[in-house]
Design a protein around this motif. Structure first.
Motif, PDB file in Angstrom:
ATOM      1  N   HIS A  46       0.840  -1.200   0.000  1.00 24.46           N
ATOM      2  CA  HIS A  46       0.000   0.000   0.000  1.00 24.46           C
ATOM      3  C   HIS A  46       0.875   1.250   0.000  1.00 24.46           C
TER       4      HIS A  46
ATOM      5  N   ASN B 274       2.418   1.588  -3.425  1.00 21.66           N
ATOM      6  CA  ASN B 274       1.405   2.028  -4.393  1.00 21.66           C
ATOM      7  C   ASN B 274       1.083   3.500  -4.221  1.00 21.66           C
ATOM      8  N   SER B 275       0.957   3.954  -2.974  1.00 20.15           N
ATOM      9  CA  SER B 275       0.636   5.362  -2.755  1.00 20.15           C
ATOM     10  C   SER B 275       1.820   6.237  -3.149  1.00 20.15           C
TER      11      SER B 275
END
Length: 162
Positions: A138, A141-142
Motif C-alpha cells: 500500500h 502504491n501510494s
C-alpha cells in the motif's frame, strides 16, 4: 517389603531415588503396594506425589501387566480368604487401569492444548506477515501514485507553456 508395609513406612518411598534401586525393583515395590490391603490409599499417595507407578521393568512390563499375569496364573485357595484376595486384586487392577486411562487422557489434553497454542502462534505470525506485506504494498502504491501524479502535473505545466 516397603510396598506391603504400613502407610507411614510406605510414605518413605518418596526418599528412594532412581539411583538407589533399579526399575525392576521399583516395579516390584509398586506391585507389592497394589497387592496390599490398603492399596487404594497407597495408590492415592503415589498419585499425589507424582510417582510414576506405570514405570516398566527390563521385561517391558508395568504393574498392570504383572497384576494381569498374577490374576491369570496365581492359584488362589478355594476358601473365603482366597476368593476375597482374588476380588481385592481384581479391584486393585481396575483402579490401576482407571488411573492409567485418566493419566493418558490428562496428558493427551496437555498435548492438544500445546498443539492448539502452536497453531494459534503460527496464525498470528502469518497474519502479521500478511499485514506487513499489505502495508508495504500500500505504501509503495501510494508513493507510486504520488510520483505519477507529480509527473502528470509537470507534463501539464510544460504542455500549457507552448
Amino acid at each position: 517389603m516397603i510396598g506391603a508395609a504400613s502407610m507411614p513406612v510406605f510414605k518413605q518411598i518418596t526418599l528412594i531415588t532412581p539411583d538407589i534401586i533399579h526399575d525392576d525393583q521399583r516395579v516390584d515395590l509398586y506391585l507389592a503396594a497394589c497387592l496390599s490391603g490398603d492399596y487404594e490409599e497407597k495408590l492415592a499417595f503415589m498419585l499425589e506425589n507424582k510417582i510414576d507407578f506405570f514405570l516398566k521393568n527390563t521385561a517391558g512390563k508395568n504393574v498392570i501387566d504383572l497384576m494381569e499375569e498374577r490374576l491369570r496364573s496365581y492359584k488362589y485357595s478355594n476358601d473365603k480368604k482366597g476368593r476375597l484376595q482374588k476380588l481385592q486384586e481384581e479391584q486393585a487392577l481396575k483402579l490401576l487401569k482407571k488411573t492409567e486411562s485418566e493419566n493418558e487422557q490428562g496428558s493427551g489434553k496437555g498435548f492438544l492444548s500445546k498443539k492448539l497454542i502452536i497453531i494459534i502462534i503460527i496464525c498470528v505470525i502469518a497474519a502479521a506477515a500478511i499485514g506487513a506485506a499489505a502495508g508495504y504494498l500500500h505504501q509503495n502504491n501510494s508513493t507510486s501514485a504520488e510520483s505519477s501524479e507529480d509527473l502528470s502535473a509537470e507534463e501539464e505545466v510544460t504542455d500549457s507553456s507552448y
